[in-house]
Design a protein around this motif. Structure first.
Motif, mmCIF file in Angstrom:
data_model
loop_
_atom_site.group_PDB
_atom_site.id
_atom_site.type_symbol
_atom_site.label_atom_id
_atom_site.label_comp_id
_atom_site.label_asym_id
_atom_site.label_seq_id
_atom_site.Cartn_x
_atom_site.Cartn_y
_atom_site.Cartn_z
ATOM 1 N N LEU A 107 0.849 -1.195 0.000
ATOM 2 C CA LEU A 107 0.000 0.000 0.000
ATOM 3 C C LEU A 107 0.881 1.239 0.000
ATOM 4 O O LEU A 107 1.630 1.478 0.940
ATOM 5 N N ASP A 108 0.801 2.024 -1.071
ATOM 6 C CA ASP A 108 1.667 3.207 -1.168
ATOM 7 C C ASP A 108 0.910 4.513 -0.959
ATOM 8 O O ASP A 108 1.401 5.585 -1.254
ATOM 9 N N GLY A 109 -0.299 4.433 -0.434
ATOM 10 C CA GLY A 109 -1.083 5.604 -0.111
ATOM 11 C C GLY A 109 -1.855 5.350 1.169
ATOM 12 O O GLY A 109 -1.910 4.230 1.672
ATOM 13 N N LEU A 110 -2.440 6.398 1.713
ATOM 14 C CA LEU A 110 -3.261 6.280 2.917
ATOM 15 C C LEU A 110 -4.644 5.788 2.518
ATOM 16 O O LEU A 110 -5.309 6.399 1.673
ATOM 17 N N THR A 113 -23.030 -6.131 7.244
ATOM 18 C CA THR A 113 -24.233 -5.466 7.753
ATOM 19 C C THR A 113 -24.408 -4.065 7.182
ATOM 20 O O THR A 113 -25.016 -3.214 7.816
ATOM 21 N N GLY A 114 -23.896 -3.804 6.028
ATOM 22 C CA GLY A 114 -24.030 -2.476 5.434
ATOM 23 C C GLY A 114 -23.059 -2.293 4.294
ATOM 24 O O GLY A 114 -22.896 -3.170 3.455
ATOM 25 N N LYS A 115 -22.393 -1.147 4.283
ATOM 26 C CA LYS A 115 -21.452 -0.849 3.211
ATOM 27 C C LYS A 115 -20.266 -0.073 3.757
ATOM 28 O O LYS A 115 -20.308 0.469 4.862
ATOM 29 N N THR A 116 -19.225 -0.031 2.950
ATOM 30 C CA THR A 116 -18.039 0.760 3.246
ATOM 31 C C THR A 116 -17.748 1.641 2.050
ATOM 32 O O THR A 116 -17.740 1.163 0.914
ATOM 33 N N VAL A 117 -17.531 2.905 2.304
ATOM 34 C CA VAL A 117 -17.049 3.831 1.285
ATOM 35 C C VAL A 117 -15.582 4.071 1.630
ATOM 36 O O VAL A 117 -15.253 4.363 2.776
ATOM 37 N N TRP A 118 -14.712 3.911 0.669
ATOM 38 C CA TRP A 118 -13.283 4.031 0.918
ATOM 39 C C TRP A 118 -12.658 5.006 -0.068
ATOM 40 O O TRP A 118 -13.211 5.268 -1.147
ATOM 41 N N PHE A 119 -11.531 5.559 0.327
ATOM 42 C CA PHE A 119 -10.729 6.370 -0.594
ATOM 43 C C PHE A 119 -9.260 6.220 -0.241
ATOM 44 O O PHE A 119 -8.908 5.830 0.872
ATOM 45 N N GLU A 120 -8.448 6.482 -1.220
ATOM 46 C CA GLU A 120 -7.007 6.401 -1.039
ATOM 47 C C GLU A 120 -6.375 7.739 -1.425
ATOM 48 O O GLU A 120 -6.719 8.306 -2.455
ATOM 49 N N ALA A 171 -2.790 9.828 -2.105
ATOM 50 C CA ALA A 171 -1.378 9.686 -2.419
ATOM 51 C C ALA A 171 -0.549 10.381 -1.340
ATOM 52 O O ALA A 171 -0.979 11.385 -0.757
ATOM 53 N N LEU A 172 0.609 9.852 -1.089
ATOM 54 C CA LEU A 172 1.529 10.475 -0.137
ATOM 55 C C LEU A 172 2.179 11.672 -0.801
ATOM 56 O O LEU A 172 2.461 11.650 -2.006
ATOM 57 N N PRO A 173 2.410 12.730 -0.038
ATOM 58 C CA PRO A 173 3.072 13.892 -0.626
ATOM 59 C C PRO A 173 4.512 13.561 -1.015
ATOM 60 O O PRO A 173 5.124 12.691 -0.406
ATOM 61 N N ASP A 174 5.011 14.275 -2.005
ATOM 62 C CA ASP A 174 6.394 14.022 -2.447
ATOM 63 C C ASP A 174 7.399 14.536 -1.466
ATOM 64 O O ASP A 174 7.223 15.360 -0.675
#
Length: 135
Positions: free
Chosen positions: A76-79, A123-130, A132-135
């Motif tokens: 994983l290269d991002g948060l 029991t529901g849903k997950t909304v996710w986002f990633e 990018a790490l700052p340079d």
């Protein structure tokens, strides 16, 4: 009051009641965790996007709201940030008009995140986002 589930290593998780104060508390714990991980530069955007998704959960779902952060490591290269709630229906992007007071949250997530999506849960849903790490 939030309930800390896990904040060790590369994963931090919290559960919040579906109450208006959940948004403010979620922002605060996310900022604190990013500070602890040395990722302060992602605090503003992460807190904003978490606020939008927790607000959506408050408006459309009942029951607890989960927030999970996964710190970049290994493959994983991002948060990775996830917000879960008991409503099974995935959120829909809307085209908000200039005078609309709602309808911009998912567009904001889509514009600010490197990637984002939804997935069903037990029991529901997950909304996710990633992010990018700052340079």
């Amino acid at each position: 009051m939030s309930r800390v589930i896990h904040t060790e290593g590369d994963v931090a998780e919290w559960t919040f009641p579906a109450e208006p104060g959940a948004v403010r508390t979620a922002r605060a714990v996310v900022r604190g965790q990013l500070r602890a991980w040395g990722l302060e530069s992602l605090s503003d955007v992460t807190a904003l996007l978490v606020s939008e998704l927790v607000t959506n959960s408050l408006r459309h779902a009942t029951g607890p709201i989960g927030v999970r952060l996964v710190r970049p490591s290994g493959l994983l290269d991002g948060l990775l940030v996830e917000v879960s709630d008991p409503l099974p229906d995935p959120p829909r992007e809307r085209s908000a008009q200039p005078d609309d007071e709602t309808g911009r949250g998912l567009r904001l997530v889509a514009d600010a995140a490197r990637r984002w999506g939804t997935r069903p849960g037990e029991t529901g849903k997950t909304v996710w986002f990633e992010l990018a790490l700052p340079d």
